[in-house]
Design a protein around this motif. Structure first.
Motif, mmCIF file in Angstrom:
data_model
loop_
_atom_site.group_PDB
_atom_site.id
_atom_site.type_symbol
_atom_site.label_atom_id
_atom_site.label_comp_id
_atom_site.label_asym_id
_atom_site.label_seq_id
_atom_site.Cartn_x
_atom_site.Cartn_y
_atom_site.Cartn_z
ATOM 1 N N UNK A 241 1.408 12.338 0.743
ATOM 2 C CA UNK A 241 2.794 11.861 0.667
ATOM 3 C C UNK A 241 3.810 12.948 0.306
ATOM 4 N N UNK B 168 -8.772 -0.111 3.238
ATOM 5 C CA UNK B 168 -7.801 -0.914 2.471
ATOM 6 C C UNK B 168 -8.169 -0.998 0.986
ATOM 7 N N UNK C 148 -10.586 15.352 -1.639
ATOM 8 C CA UNK C 148 -9.415 14.482 -1.821
ATOM 9 C C UNK C 148 -8.905 13.940 -0.484
ATOM 10 N N UNK D 104 -11.208 11.314 0.798
ATOM 11 C CA UNK D 104 -11.177 10.146 -0.096
ATOM 12 C C UNK D 104 -9.954 9.288 0.216
ATOM 13 N N UNK D 105 -8.786 9.949 0.347
ATOM 14 C CA UNK D 105 -7.543 9.220 0.623
ATOM 15 C C UNK D 105 -7.631 8.525 1.989
ATOM 16 N N UNK E 264 -10.078 5.543 1.783
ATOM 17 C CA UNK E 264 -9.529 4.414 1.022
ATOM 18 C C UNK E 264 -8.451 3.691 1.830
ATOM 19 N N UNK E 265 -7.627 4.449 2.551
ATOM 20 C CA UNK E 265 -6.579 3.809 3.352
ATOM 21 C C UNK E 265 -7.166 3.042 4.536
ATOM 22 N N UNK F 17 -6.226 10.773 -7.564
ATOM 23 C CA UNK F 17 -7.290 11.785 -7.536
ATOM 24 C C UNK F 17 -7.258 12.689 -8.784
ATOM 25 N N UNK G 127 4.341 5.625 -4.376
ATOM 26 C CA UNK G 127 4.718 5.317 -2.995
ATOM 27 C C UNK G 127 4.136 3.950 -2.633
ATOM 28 N N UNK H 136 0.386 2.407 0.336
ATOM 29 C CA UNK H 136 -0.776 3.307 0.295
ATOM 30 C C UNK H 136 -1.747 2.800 -0.766
ATOM 31 N N UNK H 137 -3.015 3.003 -0.508
ATOM 32 C CA UNK H 137 -4.020 2.545 -1.473
ATOM 33 C C UNK H 137 -4.354 3.621 -2.493
ATOM 34 N N UNK H 138 -3.909 4.841 -2.205
ATOM 35 C CA UNK H 138 -4.186 5.944 -3.139
ATOM 36 C C UNK H 138 -2.861 6.619 -3.479
#
Lengths: 177, 505
Positions: free
Chosen positions: B188, B463, B452, B455-456, B459-460, A45, A35, A38-40
């Motif tokens: 997502x 950046x 998770x 973490x996501x 990180x978002x 993970x 995607x 997004x950075x992840x």
């Protein structure tokens, strides 16, 4: 005792299985959709976890291999001890464990056709027989009354509908009471 | 702290007949299960959690806490009477409990164990009531980075519960974390390790079927194996019990042990991953060191029993502190309780103290009631419970299996979940057989999604700059504690392994 019967050897096999699982999972993560903005990514993970699993599987592999190479007759540490067996051909107790697993699979397959009470009664009678119970009256009473009681609790108290198969009429009967 | 609301909540719980009944039933079931060697409080809670679905939150939590507290005490019955601890947390009780039984003081040992368990539980519940709001208040300042590091801190204790091999414990933990990623990606919605056609796994592995499989089904398979191989023998107890409560003279002798044991248990229980099995040995050691006659410990004195039993029940309150205030379970039972909260639509954590304060206070009241229920059930049934150790395993294992499979089905009324339960039963059986610990998987299943998600988010927000986490002092403190826990656990495990090897020689 052969080296292949020790805990160290079992650990070696276990580590190889986890390494294979890790490699397979890593390949799968490559197929995850990516995607933008997004950075992840969805694969990020899981990949961290796979790397962790692979690192410690390799550590276990090396530890076990070194132990196997240096192992001498009469070693008394935990890694030189006899490992549990999963040879169900030679070991009756393992065979009993495998039969329980097969019975559980049968339970899953027949659950919606025969219903909970019949499946549970059958499975418990067979297990009791396998583990040496021979008092048939006790076996039948426990096998029939416990699933019936459980169904009744779920049906009346917790209002959970459980498949009953040919005994579906019991639901109507209890519903009327 | 809002004392008015606290008393109101206590009244609402203590005067609710459904909560009283469920807590008493839970305590009864817990003592019964705990008394049977091999059946733990974790297994009891896992087995009975499906029964709580149709209930409101507080009666269901009362039921589960009743099992938890009852199970902790129940373990001492078989430890005292037949030298086989019913639960790992009762392992230290047999050091003085069984010699007391051999001296003809089984009744006294059981009454001391029950009274100490009750007092330890009350100490734990009181500390929890007053300490957890403070911790939660601090946690209000946590952002995704801090929450991520908190999850890592929770996971760091995996090493402490890994058993003989740290590598195996960590493999189990990473395997558990990997299992958490199966299903749709939470950010997502991208399918991972599955396709959209596999609808049963879109939400990942359901917690309860997985848990029942790993702990109950795996234990049944292993138990059947032990019976067939002749390793599992049927225990019997013919002991007659005359008194159900200790006399005043005994209470005077043991109260310092109860107090210290309760506090030690509470504080060790509050450390995620460190449970009753660790607390009892620490408390026993502390009680022995502080005694004027340490040489008497192990020969059958009530002080030893009081120190251990108050510690393991103190853990129940302690383990609830991180659960309620941080959303991090203190042990395997509270991990299951966390699942129960989430299923009822309540997420434990600092926000719970703002949005669900009455619920938090009702949980405090339910824990206090669970301890009282344990005492009542213990007093009424101690003579009968002594016979529980003689229950025939050949009847028990099939019953556990059919209850487990039904429990797995009842959550979503989905046959697929029974399949998941059986599959994890096989995985658990094999992993147990080859000494891969299962507790790290449980902890990973609970903390994995939290880890998770945060973490996501982190990180978002940052950046993609992970090192920004070092800008947060709280996150750095958690990181430092996690590293300290890991280092301590590694050295401690080495010491344990060395001692075990020396003992074997």
């Amino acid at each position: 005792m052969k080296k292949t019967q020790t805990v160290a050897f079992a650990n070696l096999i276990g580590s190889i299985l986890f390494i294979i699982l890790g490699i397979w999972a890593w390949i799968q993560t490559g197929k995850f959709e990516e995607v933008s903005n997004t950075y992840v990514q969805a694969s990020s993970f899981p990949r961290i976890m796979i790397v962790g699993m692979l690192i410690f599987s390799i550590v276990l592999f090396v530890q076990s291999l070194l132990k196997l190479l240096s192992m001498k007759e009469g070693d008394k540490d935990a890694l030189a001890a006899k490992a549990a067996s999963i040879n169900f051909v030679k070991d009756k107790s393992v065979l009993a464990g495998v039969v329980i697993i097969l019975l559980c699979i049968g339970f899953v397959a027949l659950f919606e056709i025969l219903g909970y009470v019949i499946c549970a009664a059958l499975i418990s009678v067979v297990i009791m027989y396998i583990i040496g119970k021979r008092n048939w009256l006790q076996m039948i009473l426990v096998s029939v009354l416990v699933p019936l009681g459980m169904w009744l609790i779920f049906f009346k108290v917790l209002t959970v509908n459980i498949p009953m198969g040919p005994l579906q009429f019991l639901c109507d009967l209890v519903g009327k009471i | 702290m809002d004392f008015g609301l606290l008393f109101e909540s206590y009244a609402a719980v203590w005067l609710n007949p459904q909560v009283i009944l469920m807590t008493l039933l839970g305590a009864c079931g817990g003592v019964l299960l705990g008394a049977i060697p091999g059946m733990t409080a974790t297994m009891g809670v896992a087995l009975l959690i499906p029964f709580s679905f149709g209930m409101d939150l507080i009666p269901s939590i009362g039921l589960l806490l009743g099992i938890y507290c009852g199970g902790m005490y129940g373990g001492s019955i078989s430890a005292i009477l037949i030298h086989a601890p019913g639960t790992p947390a009762a392992a230290a009780t047999l050091m003085d409990g069984y010699p007391m039984c051999q001296k003809g003081q089984a009744g006294k040992a059981l009454s001391v164990a029950m009274f100490s368990s009750f007092c330890g539980g009350v100490i734990g519940a009181l500390v929890m009531t007053f300490l957890s709001p403070v911790v939660a208040n601090m946690a209000m300042n946590f952002g995704p980075g801090e929450m991520f590091m908190l999850a890592i801190f929770g996971l760091s204790v995996i090493i402490a519960i890994s058993g003989k091999s740290i590598a195996k414990g960590l493999i189990s933990a990473f395997f558990g974390m990997l299992l958490c990623t199966v299903g749709l990606d939470p950010t997502n919605g991208i399918p991972r390790f599955i396709t959209y056609k596999q609808t049963g796994l879109l939400d990942g592995f359901q917690f309860i079927p997985t848990l029942i499989g790993l702990f109950a089904v795996a234990e049944v398979i292993a138990g059947v194996e032990r019976i067939v191989s002749g390793e599992e023998k049927q225990e019997k107890s013919n002991e007659k019990i005359k008194k159900v409560l200790p006399d005043l003279g005994t209470i005077k002798k043991i109260w310092p042990n109860i107090l210290s044991g309760g506090l030690i248990g509470t504080f060790i229980g509050a450390i995620p991953g460190a449970g009753g099995d660790i607390a009892v040995f620490v408390s026993y050691g502390a009680s022995k060191s502080a005694s004027k006659h340490p040489e008497l410990y192990g020969t059958g004195i009530p002080n030893g029993v009081a120190a251990t039993e108050s510690a393991n029940n103190g853990c129940s309150g302690g383990a609830m502190i991180p659960l309620l205030s941080l959303g991090v379970p203190g042990d395997s039972v509270t991990a299951i309780l966390l699942g129960a909260f989430i299923m009822k639509g309540i997420t434990p954590g600092p926000m719970m103290y703002i949005s669900e304060l009455p619920t938090v206070y009702r949980v405090f009241a339910a824990l206090m009631m669970a301890n009282l229920a344990m005492l009542i059930v213990g007093c009424c049934g101690v003579r009968f419970f002594a016979k529980i150790v003689s229950v025939e395993k050949k009847l028990l294992y099939p019953i556990i299996l059919i209850v487990s499979l039904l429990g797995a089905f009842s959550i979503n009324k989905n046959v697929f979940d029974i399949g998941v339960c059986v599959a994890f039963g096989v995985i658990g059986w094999l992993m147990n057989k080859y000494e891969f610990p299962l507790s790290p998987i449980l902890l990973a299943l609970i903390l994995g999604p939290m880890c998770e998600k945060n973490y996501v988010r982190f990180m978002n927000i940052q950046q993609g700059n992970f090192f920004a986490i070092f800008r947060s002092p709280i996150a750095v403190v958690f990181m430092a504690i996690a590293v300290a826990v890991i280092i301590y656990s590694i050295f401690n495990q080495r010491k344990i392994n060395k001692r075990t090897a020396e003992a074997a020689e």
